[in-house]
Motif scaffolding. Structure first.
Motif, PDB file in Angstrom:
ATOM      1  N   TRP A  25       0.854  -1.188   0.000  1.00 21.94           N
ATOM      2  CA  TRP A  25       0.000   0.000   0.000  1.00 21.94           C
ATOM      3  C   TRP A  25       0.888   1.235   0.000  1.00 21.94           C
ATOM      4  O   TRP A  25       1.776   1.375   0.820  1.00 21.94           O
ATOM      5  CB  TRP A  25      -0.893  -0.003   1.246  1.00 21.94           C
ATOM      6  CG  TRP A  25      -1.871   1.129   1.326  1.00 21.94           C
ATOM      7  CD1 TRP A  25      -1.572   2.454   1.445  1.00 21.94           C
ATOM      8  CD2 TRP A  25      -3.293   1.046   1.302  1.00 21.94           C
ATOM      9  NE1 TRP A  25      -2.709   3.208   1.495  1.00 21.94           N
ATOM     10  CE2 TRP A  25      -3.797   2.369   1.407  1.00 21.94           C
ATOM     11  CE3 TRP A  25      -4.193  -0.009   1.211  1.00 21.94           C
ATOM     12  CZ2 TRP A  25      -5.153   2.651   1.426  1.00 21.94           C
ATOM     13  CZ3 TRP A  25      -5.554   0.282   1.232  1.00 21.94           C
ATOM     14  CH2 TRP A  25      -6.017   1.582   1.329  1.00 21.94           C
ATOM     15  N   ILE A  26       0.618   2.144  -0.943  1.00 20.11           N
ATOM     16  CA  ILE A  26       1.424   3.357  -1.040  1.00 20.11           C
ATOM     17  C   ILE A  26       0.512   4.568  -0.956  1.00 20.11           C
ATOM     18  O   ILE A  26      -0.385   4.737  -1.789  1.00 20.11           O
ATOM     19  CB  ILE A  26       2.233   3.392  -2.348  1.00 20.11           C
ATOM     20  CG1 ILE A  26       3.189   2.197  -2.414  1.00 20.11           C
ATOM     21  CG2 ILE A  26       3.006   4.703  -2.468  1.00 20.11           C
ATOM     22  CD1 ILE A  26       3.974   2.115  -3.682  1.00 20.11           C
ATOM     23  N   SER A  27       0.736   5.400   0.059  1.00 21.88           N
ATOM     24  CA  SER A  27       0.012   6.658   0.195  1.00 21.88           C
ATOM     25  C   SER A  27       1.005   7.787  -0.037  1.00 21.88           C
ATOM     26  O   SER A  27       1.835   8.075   0.827  1.00 21.88           O
ATOM     27  CB  SER A  27      -0.601   6.772   1.596  1.00 21.88           C
ATOM     28  OG  SER A  27      -1.497   5.714   1.830  1.00 21.88           O
TER      29      SER A  27
ATOM     30  N   GLU B 114      -2.023  -1.347  -3.919  1.00 18.59           N
ATOM     31  CA  GLU B 114      -3.078  -0.324  -3.836  1.00 18.59           C
ATOM     32  C   GLU B 114      -2.497   1.037  -3.527  1.00 18.59           C
ATOM     33  O   GLU B 114      -1.654   1.196  -2.646  1.00 18.59           O
ATOM     34  CB  GLU B 114      -4.108  -0.708  -2.774  1.00 18.59           C
ATOM     35  CG  GLU B 114      -5.310   0.223  -2.738  1.00 18.59           C
ATOM     36  CD  GLU B 114      -6.448  -0.317  -1.900  1.00 18.59           C
ATOM     37  OE1 GLU B 114      -7.387   0.461  -1.613  1.00 18.59           O
ATOM     38  OE2 GLU B 114      -6.413  -1.514  -1.525  1.00 18.59           O
ATOM     39  N   SER B 115      -2.963   2.029  -4.284  1.00 19.25           N
ATOM     40  CA  SER B 115      -2.624   3.420  -4.019  1.00 19.25           C
ATOM     41  C   SER B 115      -3.813   4.265  -4.462  1.00 19.25           C
ATOM     42  O   SER B 115      -4.243   4.194  -5.615  1.00 19.25           O
ATOM     43  CB  SER B 115      -1.366   3.841  -4.781  1.00 19.25           C
ATOM     44  OG  SER B 115      -1.076   5.204  -4.531  1.00 19.25           O
TER      45      SER B 115
ATOM     46  N   ASP C 224      -2.290 -10.353  -7.399  1.00 26.36           N
ATOM     47  CA  ASP C 224      -3.567  -9.939  -6.826  1.00 26.36           C
ATOM     48  C   ASP C 224      -4.003  -8.644  -7.515  1.00 26.36           C
ATOM     49  O   ASP C 224      -3.431  -8.245  -8.514  1.00 26.36           O
ATOM     50  CB  ASP C 224      -3.414  -9.750  -5.315  1.00 26.36           C
ATOM     51  CG  ASP C 224      -4.723  -9.959  -4.558  1.00 26.36           C
ATOM     52  OD1 ASP C 224      -5.783  -9.634  -5.121  1.00 26.36           O
ATOM     53  OD2 ASP C 224      -4.682 -10.440  -3.414  1.00 26.36           O
ATOM     54  N   LEU C 225      -4.987  -7.970  -6.965  1.00 34.35           N
ATOM     55  CA  LEU C 225      -5.505  -6.743  -7.555  1.00 34.35           C
ATOM     56  C   LEU C 225      -4.417  -5.675  -7.642  1.00 34.35           C
ATOM     57  O   LEU C 225      -3.569  -5.559  -6.751  1.00 34.35           O
ATOM     58  CB  LEU C 225      -6.672  -6.218  -6.721  1.00 34.35           C
ATOM     59  CG  LEU C 225      -7.881  -7.146  -6.575  1.00 34.35           C
ATOM     60  CD1 LEU C 225      -8.877  -6.539  -5.601  1.00 34.35           C
ATOM     61  CD2 LEU C 225      -8.535  -7.401  -7.919  1.00 34.35           C
ATOM     62  N   PHE C 226      -4.472  -4.899  -8.717  1.00 29.32           N
ATOM     63  CA  PHE C 226      -3.570  -3.763  -8.889  1.00 29.32           C
ATOM     64  C   PHE C 226      -4.445  -2.530  -9.035  1.00 29.32           C
ATOM     65  O   PHE C 226      -5.086  -2.325 -10.057  1.00 29.32           O
ATOM     66  CB  PHE C 226      -2.695  -3.952 -10.131  1.00 29.32           C
ATOM     67  CG  PHE C 226      -1.668  -2.861 -10.326  1.00 29.32           C
ATOM     68  CD1 PHE C 226      -0.377  -3.019  -9.873  1.00 29.32           C
ATOM     69  CD2 PHE C 226      -2.005  -1.669 -10.969  1.00 29.32           C
ATOM     70  CE1 PHE C 226       0.573  -2.016 -10.056  1.00 29.32           C
ATOM     71  CE2 PHE C 226      -1.076  -0.663 -11.151  1.00 29.32           C
ATOM     72  CZ  PHE C 226       0.221  -0.838 -10.689  1.00 29.32           C
ATOM     73  N   TRP C 227      -4.460  -1.702  -7.996  1.00 26.89           N
ATOM     74  CA  TRP C 227      -5.312  -0.507  -7.994  1.00 26.89           C
ATOM     75  C   TRP C 227      -4.445   0.740  -7.882  1.00 26.89           C
ATOM     76  O   TRP C 227      -3.751   0.958  -6.888  1.00 26.89           O
ATOM     77  CB  TRP C 227      -6.276  -0.537  -6.809  1.00 26.89           C
ATOM     78  CG  TRP C 227      -7.391  -1.540  -6.951  1.00 26.89           C
ATOM     79  CD1 TRP C 227      -7.642  -2.354  -8.013  1.00 26.89           C
ATOM     80  CD2 TRP C 227      -8.397  -1.842  -5.975  1.00 26.89           C
ATOM     81  NE1 TRP C 227      -8.730  -3.138  -7.780  1.00 26.89           N
ATOM     82  CE2 TRP C 227      -9.227  -2.853  -6.541  1.00 26.89           C
ATOM     83  CE3 TRP C 227      -8.680  -1.366  -4.710  1.00 26.89           C
ATOM     84  CZ2 TRP C 227     -10.311  -3.379  -5.853  1.00 26.89           C
ATOM     85  CZ3 TRP C 227      -9.765  -1.881  -4.028  1.00 26.89           C
ATOM     86  CH2 TRP C 227     -10.571  -2.874  -4.593  1.00 26.89           C
ATOM     87  N   LEU C 228      -4.513   1.557  -8.909  1.00 30.55           N
ATOM     88  CA  LEU C 228      -3.863   2.867  -8.904  1.00 30.55           C
ATOM     89  C   LEU C 228      -4.981   3.872  -9.184  1.00 30.55           C
ATOM     90  O   LEU C 228      -5.178   4.322 -10.311  1.00 30.55           O
ATOM     91  CB  LEU C 228      -2.767   2.910  -9.972  1.00 30.55           C
ATOM     92  CG  LEU C 228      -1.828   4.115  -9.981  1.00 30.55           C
ATOM     93  CD1 LEU C 228      -1.081   4.237  -8.662  1.00 30.55           C
ATOM     94  CD2 LEU C 228      -0.840   4.016 -11.129  1.00 30.55           C
ATOM     95  N   LEU C 229      -5.720   4.213  -8.142  1.00 32.40           N
ATOM     96  CA  LEU C 229      -6.976   4.942  -8.282  1.00 32.40           C
ATOM     97  C   LEU C 229      -6.795   6.433  -7.983  1.00 32.40           C
ATOM     98  O   LEU C 229      -6.194   6.807  -6.979  1.00 32.40           O
ATOM     99  CB  LEU C 229      -8.028   4.371  -7.327  1.00 32.40           C
ATOM    100  CG  LEU C 229      -8.314   2.874  -7.447  1.00 32.40           C
ATOM    101  CD1 LEU C 229      -9.314   2.443  -6.398  1.00 32.40           C
ATOM    102  CD2 LEU C 229      -8.821   2.527  -8.830  1.00 32.40           C
ATOM    103  N   ARG C 230      -7.313   7.242  -8.895  1.00 32.65           N
ATOM    104  CA  ARG C 230      -7.325   8.698  -8.729  1.00 32.65           C
ATOM    105  C   ARG C 230      -5.939   9.249  -8.403  1.00 32.65           C
ATOM    106  O   ARG C 230      -5.790  10.217  -7.647  1.00 32.65           O
ATOM    107  CB  ARG C 230      -8.332   9.096  -7.633  1.00 32.65           C
ATOM    108  CG  ARG C 230      -9.747   8.686  -7.942  1.00 32.65           C
ATOM    109  CD  ARG C 230     -10.735   9.213  -6.907  1.00 32.65           C
ATOM    110  NE  ARG C 230     -10.463   8.715  -5.573  1.00 32.65           N
ATOM    111  CZ  ARG C 230     -10.856   7.524  -5.131  1.00 32.65           C
ATOM    112  NH1 ARG C 230     -11.518   6.712  -5.940  1.00 32.65           N
ATOM    113  NH2 ARG C 230     -10.591   7.135  -3.899  1.00 32.65           N
TER     114      ARG C 230
END
Length: 619
Positions: A226-228, A248-249, A266-272
């Motif tokens: 997880w990257i914020s 996820e980020s 697994d899921l790769f989410w780079l959202l907004r």
């Protein structure tokens, strides 16, 4: 992919990583190795004196040696002195395993003690001291030699479950490109750059506040990553790594994203996310869904040579630079359109620059519905050699970009948004054709090939009218091409003039009628000039008297306008001319003109019949 297959791949990748880690030798002894007097794994800019003292470059003596990463972890940062292995064994900084081999505590996959233990506190303190002592990385190359000081925390070859040392997940916050300790009542937070190489990591959460460089090379992550990122100078690089947990980020700010040769299971989410420079996902294998919804990239979005086993969503994204996916393989759906899943309002996907999907393979549904393609971009050959094996729906805003389809192979159903026949004709003429003419021969050829692709794709699904529109565009572009022979170009322009490139069956009939009137006038002029006094008046419909010469000219023209049909009905000429003596030159002139009119009439009748057949697909 079921759980059994995922676990098999995970075990196989874990074994491959272990072999690579051992080959590179990141063991406690390996971190201290030297090759030709130089450390294999250097602590750059630092030297160790004979008495174990640690000094920085410029303060070293002739008896000092370059420091290694082993020296880094063996150093007491209060005394700035390297501790012996015996001292480290006593404090359990290093541990002897069951095989008698010395192992550093960061090379233990599982921490063999409770959080309340003294050993846990010791190991935790070892890490926090190094974070507090860290500084910016000033390494540089001068005269083919690496100089400067590497002040970063040296996480080379680390094998550890950091969550056991730092409560739940380790939070890494970035500021001014170096590590710095923050006190927090709930979590120990780290600020700075991170570079992992050949590391085995569990659950990670990176939280960057200002700027950071996060790099994972040939590493193995078993849980969520997880990257914020809240600073706009964060550089994320993942290379040759395997991520078995979710990536996820959300709402992150990055300067650059470079992910290559990596597997995501697994899921790769780079959202907004917002990316100031480029976002590269190159030569990667994504085994699960990829979601890039509302991604804002100021530079290039590049998916080249990557394989997507599940669906990929680019809905609502804003791509200011080129959109590139050369040689990518999409087994799941590729969806680029309106964003509506995450928020109440809808945001269309917008591509501000060229699109390049050359050699890409789309095995499932592809949707560019409602995506916006700018007028000024060059789309030439954007889908060249790309294969669309399932259904494709194209954007209304991209109807003018016919050249993007040049060289593409569309095997599935192609769905194009419908304007109206006149509106689409106007669009293709004033936008597609005009832009190709302005951009030269290569652009014209791309329009020809693109129109051919669309025509062939539309015919199998019965969209004959649209196929005819692109057939017309193909012929119009050929008429503009310098590569088309002059005679063919001339014939093409005539074809367009008399039958609207085969789309108008009634235009040919109008020209047939106009030709009949024209030739009737010519015939009357010849007949009246030579034989006017030999004819008397005749009465036609409604009791109107007409000079018989005029009636003969009209009759001759109308019978010639029928072409070969007049012979089927037994009409081979006006009988009025047979009753008088006609000079040879006049008869020759009338015969020659009649042949010309019959040939023209036959051509116009053929064009009308051909357009009628195409219009209603007769036969």
């Amino acid at each position: 992919m079921d759980d059994f297959e995922l676990q098999r791949l995970k075990d196989s990748a874990r074994e491959a990583w272990q072999r690579s880690w051992e080959a590179e030798d990141f063991s406690w002894a390996g971190l201290g190795k030297a090759i030709n007097g130089q450390p294999k794994w250097p602590w750059a800019g630092v030297y160790v004196e004979k008495d174990g003292s640690v000094v920085y470059e410029g303060d070293q003596t002739s008896a000092s040696r370059p420091a290694t990463v082993k020296d880094y972890w063996a150093t007491d940062f209060n005394l700035m002195k390297v501790r012996s292995d015996q001292d480290l064994l006593k404090s359990k900084i290093i541990i002897k395993n069951t095989k008698g081999k010395i192992v550093h505590f960061l090379n233990l996959e599982k921490i063999p003690y409770r959080k309340s233990s003294e050993q846990y506190a010791t190991h935790k303190n070892e890490i926090l001291k190094r974070i507090a002592a860290s500084s910016a990385n000033s390494i540089r190359v001068e005269n083919d030699r690496v100089v400067g000081f590497d002040g970063r925390v040296q996480l080379v070859g680390v094998v550890s479950d950091f969550s056991a040392l730092f409560k739940e997940a380790l939070f890494l916050n970035s500021s001014y490109s170096h590590f710095k300790l923050l006190n927090n009542s709930e979590k120990e937070c780290i600020i700075g750059d991170l570079e992992f190489r050949e590391c085995l990591i569990g659950r990670w959460h990176f939280s960057t506040e200002y700027s950071a460089k996060i790099s994972l090379t040939n590493s193995f992550l078993t849980e969520i990553l997880w990257i914020s990122s809240h600073g706009d100078e964060t550089n994320l690089r993942i290379s040759g790594s395997k991520i078995f947990g979710r990536f996820e980020s959300q709402n992150g700010n990055f300067y650059n994203i470079d992910i290559n040769r990596s597997d995501f299971f697994d899921l790769f989410w780079l959202l907004r996310a917002k990316v100031v420079n480029n976002c590269h996902l190159i030569k990667c294998h994504f085994h699960d869904e990829v979601n890039l919804e509302e991604l804002n990239v100021s530079g290039e979005l590049n998916l080249s040579l990557s394989k997507f086993a599940a669906s990929i969503y680019v809905e609502g994204s804003q791509i200011s630079g080129p959109m590139v996916a050369k040689g990518a393989e999409f087994e799941g759906e590729f969806i680029a359109g309106l964003s509506h899943q995450l928020r109440g309002d809808s945001i269309p996907t917008r591509f501000f620059d060229k699109m390049d999907f050359c050699d890409a393979v789309f095995k499932s549904r592809v949707s560019f519905d409602d995506a916006i393609l700018p007028e000024e971009a060059e789309y030439r050959n954007g889908f060249e050699r790309a294969q669309f094996l399932s259904s494709v729906s194209w954007s209304k805003e991209g109807l003018h970009a016919v050249s993007i389809w040049a060289g593409a192979r569309v095997e599935g159903a192609l769905s194009l948004p419908w304007l109206d026949e006149l509106g689409e004709r106007k669009l293709l003429k004033q936008r597609t054709l005009a832009e190709a003419k302005d951009n030269g021969e290569a652009a014209i050829q791309a329009v020809i090939q693109g129109a051919q692709t669309l025509k062939q794709a539309l015919l199998p699904r019965g969209d004959f009218l649209r196929a005819q529109l692109y057939h017309k565009l193909e012929l119009q572009a050929k008429a503009l091409s310098a590569g088309t022979p002059f005679g063919e170009r001339l014939a093409g322009r005539a074809y367009g003039f008399f039958s609207d490139w085969g789309l108008s069956w009634h235009r040919s009939l109008w020209w047939l009628g106009a030709g009949a009137i024209l030739f009737a006038g010519i015939y009357n002029w010849l007949i009246l000039l030579a034989l006017g006094s030999q004819f008397g008046p005749v009465t036609v419909g409604f009791g109107l008297p007409v000079h018989s010469a005029i009636a003969a000219g009209i009759e001759l023209s109308m019978s010639n306008a029928l072409g070969p049909i007049k012979y089927l009905i037994g009409n081979d000429g006006p009988p009025g001319l047979d009753a008088v003596e006609v000079p040879f030159l006049v008869r020759f002139g009338l015969g020659f003109l009649s042949i010309l009119q019959q040939i023209g009439s036959l051509a116009l009748l053929f064009l009308s019949a051909l357009a009628l057949r195409r219009r209603f697909q007769i036969g």
